[in-house]
Design a protein around this motif. Structure first.
Motif, PDB file in Angstrom:
ATOM      1  N   GLY A   6       0.806  -1.220   0.000  1.00 42.93           N
ATOM      2  CA  GLY A   6       0.000   0.000   0.000  1.00 42.93           C
ATOM      3  C   GLY A   6       0.833   1.261   0.000  1.00 42.93           C
ATOM      4  O   GLY A   6       0.410   2.308   0.519  1.00 42.93           O
ATOM      5  N   ILE A   7       2.025   1.203  -0.603  1.00 40.66           N
ATOM      6  CA  ILE A   7       2.936   2.347  -0.627  1.00 40.66           C
ATOM      7  C   ILE A   7       2.541   3.283  -1.765  1.00 40.66           C
ATOM      8  O   ILE A   7       2.400   2.857  -2.914  1.00 40.66           O
ATOM      9  N   ALA A   8       2.342   4.530  -1.457  1.00 40.90           N
ATOM     10  CA  ALA A   8       1.889   5.499  -2.448  1.00 40.90           C
ATOM     11  C   ALA A   8       2.955   5.753  -3.502  1.00 40.90           C
ATOM     12  O   ALA A   8       4.159   5.723  -3.221  1.00 40.90           O
ATOM     13  N   GLU A   9       2.499   6.010  -4.721  1.00 40.09           N
ATOM     14  CA  GLU A   9       3.410   6.340  -5.803  1.00 40.09           C
ATOM     15  C   GLU A   9       4.165   7.624  -5.480  1.00 40.09           C
ATOM     16  O   GLU A   9       3.596   8.584  -4.947  1.00 40.09           O
ATOM     17  N   GLY A  10       5.434   7.648  -5.808  1.00 41.30           N
ATOM     18  CA  GLY A  10       6.265   8.810  -5.502  1.00 41.30           C
ATOM     19  C   GLY A  10       7.027   8.696  -4.199  1.00 41.30           C
ATOM     20  O   GLY A  10       7.880   9.538  -3.902  1.00 41.30           O
ATOM     21  N   THR A  11       6.727   7.653  -3.405  1.00 32.75           N
ATOM     22  CA  THR A  11       7.466   7.427  -2.165  1.00 32.75           C
ATOM     23  C   THR A  11       8.839   6.848  -2.493  1.00 32.75           C
ATOM     24  O   THR A  11       8.984   6.048  -3.415  1.00 32.75           O
ATOM     25  N   HIS A  12       9.836   7.249  -1.746  1.00 35.51           N
ATOM     26  CA  HIS A  12      11.189   6.746  -1.970  1.00 35.51           C
ATOM     27  C   HIS A  12      11.636   5.876  -0.802  1.00 35.51           C
ATOM     28  O   HIS A  12      11.168   6.028   0.339  1.00 35.51           O
ATOM     29  N   LEU A  13      12.538   4.958  -1.083  1.00 37.30           N
ATOM     30  CA  LEU A  13      13.164   4.143  -0.059  1.00 37.30           C
ATOM     31  C   LEU A  13      14.677   4.319  -0.174  1.00 37.30           C
ATOM     32  O   LEU A  13      15.189   4.799  -1.184  1.00 37.30           O
ATOM     33  N   ALA A  14      15.382   3.938   0.880  1.00 36.57           N
ATOM     34  CA  ALA A  14      16.844   4.017   0.876  1.00 36.57           C
ATOM     35  C   ALA A  14      17.396   2.746   1.480  1.00 36.57           C
ATOM     36  O   ALA A  14      16.855   2.236   2.469  1.00 36.57           O
ATOM     37  N   TYR A  15      18.447   2.205   0.861  1.00 36.10           N
ATOM     38  CA  TYR A  15      19.146   1.082   1.477  1.00 36.10           C
ATOM     39  C   TYR A  15      20.631   1.205   1.183  1.00 36.10           C
ATOM     40  O   TYR A  15      21.040   1.494   0.066  1.00 36.10           O
ATOM     41  N   ASP A  16      21.408   1.053   2.255  1.00 36.63           N
ATOM     42  CA  ASP A  16      22.862   1.212   2.198  1.00 36.63           C
ATOM     43  C   ASP A  16      23.263   2.520   1.526  1.00 36.63           C
ATOM     44  O   ASP A  16      24.197   2.587   0.714  1.00 36.63           O
ATOM     45  N   GLY A  17      22.526   3.587   1.867  1.00 36.80           N
ATOM     46  CA  GLY A  17      22.880   4.914   1.391  1.00 36.80           C
ATOM     47  C   GLY A  17      22.403   5.264   0.004  1.00 36.80           C
ATOM     48  O   GLY A  17      22.577   6.400  -0.442  1.00 36.80           O
TER      49      GLY A  17
END
Length: 496
Positions: free
Chosen positions: A459-470
């Protein structure tokens, strides 16, 4: 006996006052004044924190903490227990005397305690840096006798107290060398004398942009002369080539040579190399070459020498990795350190935009302030439950440190995800800040923590960002984080 010691102390003071010290009249009084209230040492600590990497910040913090403990001990116990009168200044040349004389009692010397505490605290983290500070600390101590404000005995007592304060701080907060990551689980990896059989990809674009920064390619070649070194980045011949392709070619070459894959760069580069090494069944040698080097430091590798020692001796451990998949099961990648969604990816993007102008550490502080002021909560389902969050953090293995300030990991193969969330309810940021100021962050209702094997987000909205290991990337509508126990073999020097 006490009278004899006091007589020797006064005689030594008069001998210093009577002797001519070339250059001392100009330098030592100024040096003594610069150390008032610890300003000299706090200034050095601030400079190290701003200009240095994590080891420098850790040494600066330990030195400052040792100074604070020593100062508190001097002012609350030392000065009140032995009310010794300051020396008479008749024998001290006027040019040496301080313009403003101290009004406290003479025993022990607070300046000496602070100087030795700071230098000893730094030395406990890094002996070479402590050795470099020793002449400055000794000069401050001597300046207190030279300017006539202390007897030599006061200075010696202060120095002993300062060293004791540094060791007391170490007793409460052990140094990194005392808390080396556990050797479990050991893993098999070939010993590669002088780097024979090792193929190292060096990301020349990683790390701080310092004018005096040494060439990382030449550094690796000098340390491991038999290794095959492959430059990657704007400064290398393969500047236009994809990092993944460069790593794949290096891994194939390492398999032909019967050796291992090596990587020098930041956490994003190490992440890419780890995925390739796992796919080819190769051990990975991590050479810290980035700005933060989180994985290398948690592994116990703080320098090129640490990595080379492990490679040449064949000492290695197995570590966990976390696989990311989208809602359809397609693999998105792996992470070795942390994953986050919400405010933190915005912080990373802002920090990366400002870092070239301000430096990495100041950019991180400025980015945090900016994000706390402008960020908005994200809405998503966490393991099927709808949540409104400021941030979700997931660490590969358990991080030490309370709340949302994880410090480091002592076990890189504990089989769990360290998940922490900050709810996005009314006044969440204010309540979280209040809990932090009250020292009760762990029990704040805004903050939740869990240890899990897997984590499902949807259910993550479009345009949301994630980060992993910088690294920052757009988030899919759904994704799964799954632990892979002991998925990667990495070189690390093991405790004796």
């Amino acid at each position: 006996m006490r009278k004899i010691v006091s007589s020797w102390d006064r005689a030594a003071f008069l001998a210093v006052a009577a002797h001519h010290w070339p250059g001392g009249d100009r330098v030592l009084p100024r040096l003594s004044r610069s150390a008032n209230h610890g300003l000299l040492w706090f200034g050095l600590a601030a400079g190290a924190a701003l200009a240095g990497g994590r080891p420098a910040r850790r040494a600066a913090l330990r030195g400052a903490a040792s100074l604070a403990v020593a100062s508190a001990a001097v002012n609350t116990v030392g000065k009140r227990s032995v009310r010794r009168v300051r020396p008479v200044l008749d024998a001290v040349p006027a040019i040496r005397r301080l313009s403003r004389q101290p009004v406290t009692t003479s025993f022990p010397s607070g300046h000496s305690a602070s100087a030795v505490a700071f230098a000893t605290g730094v030395a406990l983290e890094n002996p070479l840096w402590g050795l470099a500070l020793a002449p400055l600390a000794a000069s401050v101590c001597f300046s207190r006798v030279y300017t006539g404000v202390h007897y030599p005995g006061d200075v010696l007592a202060g120095a002993v107290l300062g060293a004791g304060a540094a060791f007391a701080v170490r007793g409460v907060v052990p140094t990194r060398s005392q808390l080396a990551p556990p050797a479990r689980p050991r893993a098999d990896a070939p010993a590669l004398p002088r780097g024979e059989g090792l193929v190292v990809v060096v990301n020349t674009g990683s790390g701080p942009r310092a004018v005096t920064r040494p060439d990382p390619v030449q550094g690796v070649r000098a340390a491991l002369p038999r290794a095959e070194v492959v430059p990657y980045g704007q400064e290398g011949p393969d500047g236009g080539e994809d990092l993944g392709k460069t790593l794949e070619a290096a891994a194939l070459r390492a398999r032909e040579r019967g050796g291992a894959l090596g990587v020098s760069g930041g956490d994003g580069t190490v992440n890419a190399a780890a995925a390739v090494a796992r796919r080819h069944g190769l051990p990975l040698a991590v050479l810290p070459g980035g700005t933060y080097n989180h994985f290398a430091y948690d592994l116990g590798i703080e320098s090129l020498a640490d990595a080379c020692g492990a490679v040449e001796s064949g000492e290695a451990v197995a570590v966990d990795m976390v696989r990311l998949r989208d809602g359809s099961g397609t693999g998105l990648g792996w992470f070795l350190n942390t994953f986050s969604i919400g405010a933190y990816p915005d912080l990373v993007r802002v920090r990366e935009r400002w870092a070239p102008r301000t430096g990495a550490w100041p950019a991180g502080v400025l980015a945090a302030v900016h994000v706390l002021r402008t960020a908005r909560p994200v809405s998503l389902r966490v393991d099927g439950k709808r949540r409104r969050l400021w941030m979700l953090f997931a660490g590969n293995c358990t991080y030490r440190g309370l709340g949302l300030a994880p410090v480091r990991r002592h076990d890189l193969a504990d089989g769990v995800l360290d998940v922490r969330t900050v709810s996005g309810g009314p006044l969440a940021r204010t309540r979280l800040l209040a809990a932090a100021l009250a020292g009760d962050l762990k029990h704040s209702p805004v903050l939740r923590a869990a240890r899990l094997r897997n984590l499902r987000l949807s259910g993550i909205a479009e345009g949301t960002h994630l980060a992993y290991d910088g690294e920052v990337a757009p988030a899919p509508e759904a994704l799964t984080l799954k632990k892979e126990n002991e998925a990667l073999v990495v070189y690390r020097k093991l405790p004796d």
